[in-house]
Write a protein that holds these residues in place. Structure first.
Motif, PDB file in Angstrom:
ATOM      1  N   ASP A 120      18.078 -36.402  -6.780  1.00 34.93           N
ATOM      2  CA  ASP A 120      18.167 -35.383  -5.534  1.00 34.93           C
ATOM      3  C   ASP A 120      19.402 -35.641  -4.491  1.00 34.93           C
ATOM      4  O   ASP A 120      19.201 -36.919  -4.045  1.00 34.93           O
ATOM      5  N   GLN A 152      15.674 -38.072  -2.396  1.00 29.76           N
ATOM      6  CA  GLN A 152      16.717 -37.962  -1.297  1.00 29.76           C
ATOM      7  C   GLN A 152      16.773 -38.883  -0.255  1.00 29.76           C
ATOM      8  O   GLN A 152      17.847 -39.293   0.254  1.00 29.76           O
ATOM      9  N   THR A 177      13.843 -29.533  -3.766  1.00 32.63           N
ATOM     10  CA  THR A 177      13.116 -30.921  -3.891  1.00 32.63           C
ATOM     11  C   THR A 177      11.461 -30.808  -4.376  1.00 32.63           C
ATOM     12  O   THR A 177      11.140 -31.520  -5.143  1.00 32.63           O
TER      13      THR A 177
HETATM   14 MG   LIG Z   1      15.465 -31.467  -0.839  1.00 34.56          MG
END
Ligand SMILES: [Mg+2]
Ligand SMILES: Nc1ncnc2c1ncn2[C@@H]1O[C@H](COP(=O)(O)OP(=O)(O)OP(=O)(O)O)[C@@H](O)[C@H]1O
Length: 260
Positions: A189, A113, A68
């Motif tokens: 993500d 995410q 990330t």
């Molecule tokens: Mg991540």
């Protein structure tokens, strides 16, 4: 390409035509740490990474290895201490903060995410945000966003607020928001993390079809080995560095007719 899309092509300023060998994304020696002194953690330790136009590049690796962080650096959402990121021939470090914002708005779609939807806006309004930011009139923007939600099996929830949607539904709204302005670089993500197998495949088909374009690239961070067959290339990351890049010449995916 429909009329709506043509209207939102990036301005000439950032429309360098890509020479055959130039990657869409090039990261060279990227370093990034969080904290200072005793608490300092070196998260990216000299990352070299590329993503080619027309391809879907997966970024995989254990939790906490820096995935990330790396895609946030690529998208210009986090700064870095060393190295260089070049997107479609533009070096991030050569752009002024204002040009970085314009570049990001015109060229990038990002699925977080944690989705990051705006709670006061409906699903369709959330998905329409990049078009509204580009100055498209509201009804046209919301109509286009609703069409995309429909393609993602969520047309019936277009007027719902995020708090009333399941995790998988919120994820698809976030995906529609990332795709709606047809960015040249789409970064996702864990886009299938909250989805059942069937919906996950539909989402990956949409992403794969988006990548099938000579000037577009898609980067997908995933743990989901059920969707690895969609990758053109898999970059393996461990402990803040890319350890191996696997080319997948024989990838398979079903081509669904999507109007992207
Ligand atoms: Mg991540
Ligand atoms: N803002 C921050 N401040 C301090 N440390 C951070 C910050 N963001 C990330 N880290 C640390 O950096 C490391 C890499 O985090 P990152 O979120 O990039 O991992 P990841 O590979 O995406 O993991 P996951 O698969 O669990 O999502 C972790 O040790 C994390 O705790």
């Amino acid at each position: 390409m429909n009329a709506t899309m043509t209207m939102h092509m990036p301005s000439q300023t950032f429309m360098h035509s890509l020479v055959e060998t130039e990657p869409a994304v090039r990261c060279e020696g990227i370093r990034k740490s969080f904290g200072t002194g005793e608490a300092k953690v070196d998260v990216l330790r000299g990352v070299d990474f590329t993503a080619a136009p027309g391809e879907m590049t997966f970024l995989v690796g254990p939790s906490g290895c820096g995935k990330t962080t790396l895609i946030s650096v690529i998208a210009g959402l986090l700064d870095f201490s060393d190295g260089e990121v070049t997107l479609f021939g533009e070096r991030w470090s050569a752009l002024s903060p204002r040009d970085q914002i314009v570049f990001r708005r015109q060229n990038l779609g990002f699925v977080f995410q944690q989705y990051n939807l705006l709670p006061a806006l409906t699903a369709a309004e959330n998905a329409a945000v990049p078009l509204l930011a580009a100055g498209v009139n509201r009804s046209k923007a919301v109509r286009r966003a609703t069409e995309l939600l429909d393609q993602l099996g969520l047309g019936h929830r277009a007027n719902a607020y995020p708090r009333t949607l399941s995790g998988g539904q919120q994820q698809r709204v976030a995906l529609a928001r990332a795709l709606v302005h047809e960015p040249r670089l789409l970064i996702c993500d864990e886009p299938t993390a909250a989805l059942d197998h069937h919906t996950g495949e539909a989402v990956m088909d949409l992403l794969a079809n988006s990548a099938v374009h000579p000037e577009r690239a898609v980067i997908v961070v995933t743990h989901d080995n059920r969707v690895f067959h969609y990758a053109d290339r898999i970059a393996h990351m461990n402990d803040g560095a890319i350890t191996e890049v696997e080319s997948r010449a024989s990838k398979t995916f079903s081509t669904v007719p999507v109007a992207l």
